[in-house]
Design an enzyme around this catalytic site. Sequence first.
Site, PDB file in Angstrom:
ATOM      1  CB  CYS A 151      -0.950   0.000   1.188  1.00 31.69           C
ATOM      2  SG  CYS A 151      -0.199  -0.520   2.731  1.00 31.69           S
ATOM      3  CG  HIS A 243      -0.488   4.331   3.987  1.00 31.71           C
ATOM      4  ND1 HIS A 243      -1.149   4.167   5.185  1.00 31.71           N
ATOM      5  CD2 HIS A 243      -0.106   3.087   3.602  1.00 31.71           C
ATOM      6  CE1 HIS A 243      -1.167   2.870   5.500  1.00 31.71           C
ATOM      7  NE2 HIS A 243      -0.551   2.204   4.548  1.00 31.71           N
TER       8      HIS A 243
HETATM    9  P1  NAP Z   1      -6.612  -8.917   8.259  1.00 24.62           P
HETATM   10  O1  NAP Z   1      -7.526  -7.800   8.572  1.00 24.62           O
HETATM   11  O2  NAP Z   1      -5.838  -9.534   9.360  1.00 24.62           O
HETATM   12  O3  NAP Z   1      -7.480 -10.076   7.503  1.00 24.62           O
HETATM   13  C1  NAP Z   1      -6.936 -11.343   7.214  1.00 24.62           C
HETATM   14  C2  NAP Z   1      -7.958 -12.233   6.496  1.00 24.62           C
HETATM   15  O4  NAP Z   1      -7.370 -13.526   6.253  1.00 24.62           O
HETATM   16  C3  NAP Z   1      -9.231 -12.510   7.302  1.00 24.62           C
HETATM   17  O5  NAP Z   1     -10.302 -12.735   6.416  1.00 24.62           O
HETATM   18  C4  NAP Z   1      -8.889 -13.824   8.018  1.00 24.62           C
HETATM   19  O6  NAP Z   1     -10.037 -14.586   8.374  1.00 24.62           O
HETATM   20  C5  NAP Z   1      -8.123 -14.560   6.931  1.00 24.62           C
HETATM   21  N1  NAP Z   1      -7.218 -15.556   7.474  1.00 24.62           N
HETATM   22  C6  NAP Z   1      -6.334 -15.424   8.495  1.00 24.62           C
HETATM   23  N2  NAP Z   1      -5.678 -16.593   8.714  1.00 24.62           N
HETATM   24  C7  NAP Z   1      -6.175 -17.487   7.823  1.00 24.62           C
HETATM   25  C8  NAP Z   1      -5.921 -18.865   7.543  1.00 24.62           C
HETATM   26  N3  NAP Z   1      -5.005 -19.568   8.226  1.00 24.62           N
HETATM   27  N4  NAP Z   1      -6.621 -19.449   6.549  1.00 24.62           N
HETATM   28  C9  NAP Z   1      -7.546 -18.777   5.845  1.00 24.62           C
HETATM   29  N5  NAP Z   1      -7.842 -17.471   6.063  1.00 24.62           N
HETATM   30  C10 NAP Z   1      -7.157 -16.833   7.031  1.00 24.62           C
HETATM   31  O7  NAP Z   1      -5.537  -8.495   7.141  1.00 24.62           O
HETATM   32  P2  NAP Z   1      -5.648  -7.346   6.000  1.00 24.62           P
HETATM   33  O8  NAP Z   1      -5.173  -6.037   6.490  1.00 24.62           O
HETATM   34  O9  NAP Z   1      -7.001  -7.433   5.387  1.00 24.62           O
HETATM   35  O10 NAP Z   1      -4.513  -7.802   4.974  1.00 24.62           O
HETATM   36  C11 NAP Z   1      -4.688  -8.908   4.105  1.00 24.62           C
HETATM   37  C12 NAP Z   1      -3.504  -9.004   3.166  1.00 24.62           C
HETATM   38  O11 NAP Z   1      -3.433  -7.836   2.358  1.00 24.62           O
HETATM   39  C13 NAP Z   1      -2.158  -9.132   3.887  1.00 24.62           C
HETATM   40  O12 NAP Z   1      -1.310  -9.977   3.166  1.00 24.62           O
HETATM   41  C14 NAP Z   1      -1.631  -7.703   3.858  1.00 24.62           C
HETATM   42  O13 NAP Z   1      -0.228  -7.637   3.935  1.00 24.62           O
HETATM   43  C15 NAP Z   1      -2.140  -7.206   2.505  1.00 24.62           C
HETATM   44  N6  NAP Z   1      -2.308  -5.763   2.390  1.00 24.62           N
HETATM   45  C16 NAP Z   1      -2.961  -5.059   3.346  1.00 24.62           C
HETATM   46  C17 NAP Z   1      -3.098  -3.683   3.198  1.00 24.62           C
HETATM   47  C18 NAP Z   1      -3.824  -2.821   4.199  1.00 24.62           C
HETATM   48  O14 NAP Z   1      -3.815  -1.584   4.030  1.00 24.62           O
HETATM   49  N7  NAP Z   1      -4.471  -3.379   5.226  1.00 24.62           N
HETATM   50  C19 NAP Z   1      -2.590  -3.052   2.082  1.00 24.62           C
HETATM   51  C20 NAP Z   1      -1.940  -3.815   1.122  1.00 24.62           C
HETATM   52  C21 NAP Z   1      -1.810  -5.158   1.288  1.00 24.62           C
HETATM   53  P3  NAP Z   1     -10.708 -14.566   9.865  1.00 24.62           P
HETATM   54  O15 NAP Z   1     -11.562 -13.335   9.941  1.00 24.62           O
HETATM   55  O16 NAP Z   1     -11.488 -15.828   9.923  1.00 24.62           O
HETATM   56  O17 NAP Z   1      -9.567 -14.529  10.852  1.00 24.62           O
END
Ligand code: NAP
Length: 347
Positions: A151, A243
């Site tokens: 991001c 950001h």
């Molecule tokens: P998050 O809020 O922690 O969400 C994680 C998701 O993955 C939830 O749906 C969770 O399900 C699921 N999950 C976790 N462990 C799992 C497993 N073992 N098997 C299957 N599903 C699982 O994370 P996020 O911020 O959305 O980020 C997701 C990805 O995007 C990451 O790789 C991050 O680096 C990337 N990203 C994030 C951003 C940002 O601004 N947030 C920007 C760019 C990229 P449950 O609800 O059931 O736990």
Amino acid sequence: MSVRVGILGATGAVGQRFIQLLDNHPTFELAAVTASADSVGKTYREAAKWRVNTPIPDDVADMEVAETSPAGIADADVDLLFSSLPSGVAAEVEPAFLEEGYVVSSNSSNDRMAMDVPLTIPEINPGHLDLIEVQRDERGWDGALVKNPNCSTITLVPTLAAIDEFGLESVNVTTLQAVSGAGYSGVTSMEIIDNAIPHIGGEESKMETESRKLLGEFDGAEVALHDADVAASCNRIPTLDGHLENVFAEFADDPSPEELREAMSSFESADLPSSPDQLIKVYGDDEPDRPQPRLDRTYADGMGIVAGGVQETNAGAKYNCLAHNTIRGAAGASLLNGELLVEQGYV
Ligand code: NAP
């Protein structure tokens, strides 16, 4: 034409943004949502920790959360998957979907710098998508994997692409990153309220390498990284979304602030359903205190980049830029890559 899509990791901060962006999408029809074992079998309404975003559309609220595996979504008849899984989980499970022939547009950081994986921003390097042919040859996958950058990188790179015509030689960037960038459970309130944290694990090297791949030349076989030196310093601050970044750039030429502003504001957007009309909005000298996260993160419904504070320095120029990290920086970026995959015939 309707394309059935699924979201892996649909209940997280980025997954929730996918739900929002797919609501009433002209081409994509949401057919499957997956998450961790804790959420499987629940309705989306029960499973999603819906704290930061907009309300859940009614048709999605009652969908059952499936297991994150090809078997879990076998009945959904999906053509394209969006992935917002934690990177460690994605590294384990994305290959299983690719082997089964799924096309995956992923946010997760695993494989972004792999030589045979396209890292794309449709407005910057759509041609890199053809790395998929190299990927299929090397990995034997019927499916295809495309990544969008981190991001903070996506906030920076469109502005660099716009001013690269002046012979970009080096970039120093300091970020002020919102808490949603760490995911729902990423930073506790006790850590971040009344505070700033001058370290985000792995973020600096991601900005330093991903930006050079995005700006690099693709010759049909591999991407040569752009030669600009990029140095990043990343900070977490107590904003919710958006950001903000302070950029210092040096050039072979000597562009004036007016030329830099003009290059950014006239930089062409893409012609995809979710592209902003104007990719980069630029504030002039009359509004030196913009962009700001609270005021500017919703520019172009969160899909655009906002810049300002363009000034000369002894060595080159400095400016500020901002983007909505979970929309343009994550779900929106991946959605645009999905639209590009459709446009280029990969779906
Ligand atoms: P998050 O809020 O922690 O969400 C994680 C998701 O993955 C939830 O749906 C969770 O399900 C699921 N999950 C976790 N462990 C799992 C497993 N073992 N098997 C299957 N599903 C699982 O994370 P996020 O911020 O959305 O980020 C997701 C990805 O995007 C990451 O790789 C991050 O680096 C990337 N990203 C994030 C951003 C940002 O601004 N947030 C920007 C760019 C990229 P449950 O609800 O059931 O736990």
